[in-house]
Design an enzyme around this catalytic site. Structure first.
Site, PDB file in Angstrom:
ATOM      1  N   HIS A 287       0.963   6.168   2.202  1.00 27.18           N
ATOM      2  CA  HIS A 287       0.011   6.664   1.204  1.00 27.18           C
ATOM      3  C   HIS A 287      -1.302   7.106   1.844  1.00 27.18           C
ATOM      4  O   HIS A 287      -2.297   7.272   1.160  1.00 27.18           O
ATOM      5  CB  HIS A 287      -0.233   5.598   0.130  1.00 27.18           C
ATOM      6  CG  HIS A 287       0.979   5.302  -0.711  1.00 27.18           C
ATOM      7  ND1 HIS A 287       0.957   4.428  -1.768  1.00 27.18           N
ATOM      8  CD2 HIS A 287       2.248   5.783  -0.647  1.00 27.18           C
ATOM      9  CE1 HIS A 287       2.178   4.378  -2.326  1.00 27.18           C
ATOM     10  NE2 HIS A 287       2.975   5.186  -1.649  1.00 27.18           N
TER      11      HIS A 287
ATOM     12  N   ASP B 182       3.248   1.968   1.741  1.00 28.17           N
ATOM     13  CA  ASP B 182       1.954   1.990   1.037  1.00 28.17           C
ATOM     14  C   ASP B 182       0.924   2.608   1.996  1.00 28.17           C
ATOM     15  O   ASP B 182       1.304   3.380   2.872  1.00 28.17           O
ATOM     16  CB  ASP B 182       1.602   0.566   0.576  1.00 28.17           C
ATOM     17  CG  ASP B 182       0.722   0.573  -0.670  1.00 28.17           C
ATOM     18  OD1 ASP B 182      -0.315   1.245  -0.637  1.00 28.17           O
ATOM     19  OD2 ASP B 182       1.067  -0.088  -1.661  1.00 28.17           O
TER      20      ASP B 182
END
Ligand SMILES: *[C@@H]1O[C@H](CO)[C@@H](O)[C@H](O)[C@H]1NC(C)=O
Length: 396
Positions: free
Chosen positions: A245, A222
């Protein structure tokens, strides 16, 4: 004869005085968790020994060291609570590895694995934190119903914190969380988890001020770093991200009444194969939140899907976003010296709120390419200026 006896006894007295002064005023007390019953065999639960070390360290006001020697120490979820702690100078020095239970059910619903709360003056250095999260990721990725998972290391409502030289491996959920803290220095941290591990943000900061994150390497499933509401005076420098991310301010604006984010510097970063590079993200919902005075400086992108992104229309599953318009005000955001390659055609995207357009966005010396050609920029509801060489050419 009399003289030769007299001299050594004076010397011995002086030595004894020096020793007693030394132990009461100078040297720190060291609590080795092994002396308190911990076992570095990877399977004996050592939680009680760690808590015993903490309560001894808290019992005195002198600098205390909690030492974890080499070995694998199995720990269940553990709360180091600072309420009633007399000590403002406690150092965890970790040479070994702390291991979470391999069965994620054991701590998966507790929210936290290693949790510090209401502490003042704690440093946490060295060592490996092995969250053993792969079982929980598999559960989540298969769509079964699973516990939410535990954050590996969190400091909550704390001041004067240092985290240095720590490796966090395979966290169940977020790796490191700083929540409600003031004066936090994180450096030389390494975060490692698979690119498809769900909700494994590297470092998450919220409701905190004067936090710095330096010289760190983060690869996870993430956000490498996520910056939540109420973050002010944050400094990030020399961070490598990927997989992951990217570095993200947000999600903001989920709540109607929400503290803003301001004065954030993100300097000298590299992104390799990440979903995003430098991102600001808000829900398409009513909110009085904001993000302002943000500087993104010296970033290198290698094959990044969205190198520069402001997304104010975040609404997962298209649920709970009445009016579909973000109340979050984004202003005074500068991108300076950002270059490299985009993995998609649109390398710069400002998708701002129709009700609260982004204002004073600045692009300076930005060069991003897609497949060795000019990439594209896309703007909606964004106002600002461009200077220096800017490619793709600015849509502001
Ligand atoms: C912005 O934050 C930095 C720390 O990251 C701090 O040194 C500086 O004083 C802050 N600036 C303002 C105007 O508060």
């Amino acid at each position: 004869m009399a003289r030769s006896i007299f001299v050594p006894s004076v010397m011995i007295m002086m030595m004894m005085m020096a020793i007693s002064l030394g132990s009461s005023e100078a040297g720190p007390s060291t609590y080795n968790v092994v002396s308190l019953g911990a076992k570095g065999d990877g399977k004996t639960d050592s939680t009680k020994a760690f808590l015993a070390a903490w309560s001894s360290a808290c019992g005195s006001a002198d600098h205390a060291i909690i030492y974890v020697p080499p070995g694998r120490f199995l720990l269940r979820n553990v709360d180091f609570n600072g309420k009633g702690c007399k000590n403002k100078d406690i150092s965890f020095q970790i040479a070994g590895t702390l291991v979470a239970p391999s069965d994620y059910q054991a701590i998966g619903s507790s929210g936290n694995w290693i949790f510090f709360q209401d502490v003042n003056g704690v440093s946490f250095s060295g060592g490996v934190l092995d969250g053993q999260g792969t079982g929980l990721w598999d559960c989540k990725n298969s769509g079964r119903s699973c516990p939410i998972g535990a954050t590996t290391l969190e400091f909550s409502n704390s001041n004067n914190i240092k985290i240095a030289g720590v490796t966090s491996l395979n966290s169940q959920m977020f790796h490191i969380v700083i929540n409600g803290c003031n004066d936090v220095k994180i450096q030389g941290v390494k975060v490692t988890a698979s690119g498809n591990s769900p909700n494994t943000d590297g470092i998450h900061v919220q409701q905190s001020s004067a936090v710095s994150i330096l010289n760190s390497k983060i690869g996870t499933g993430d956000d490498c770093i996520s910056i939540g509401p109420g973050t002010t005076n944050l400094w990030i420098e020399n961070v490598a991200c990927g997989p992951g991310h990217g570095i993200s301010i947000g999600s903001l604006g989920k709540e109607l009444n929400e503290a803003g984010v301001q004065n954030v510097t993100v300097k000298t970063t590299t992104f390799k194969g990440t979903q995003n590079g430098l991102r600001i993200k808000s829900w398409g919902r009513p909110s009085n939140g904001f993000a302002k005075n943000i500087l993104f400086q010296h970033a290198v992108m290698v094959d990044v899907e969205n190198p520069i992104l402001i997304d104010q229309n975040y609404c997962p599953d298209h649920k709970g976003c009445p009016g579909q318009m973000s109340g979050v005000k984004v202003s005074d955001v500068t991108y300076q010296d950002v270059h490299g390659t985009s993995a998609t055609e649109v390398a710069v995207k400002f998708d701002c709120s129709s009700g609260n357009p982004c204002s004073r966005i600045k692009l300076e010396d930005v060069k991003l390419t897609y497949k060795n050609q000019a990439a594209e920029a896309s703007c909606s509801h964004a106002e600002g200026t461009a200077s220096g060489l800017v490619q793709p050419s600015s849509c502001l």
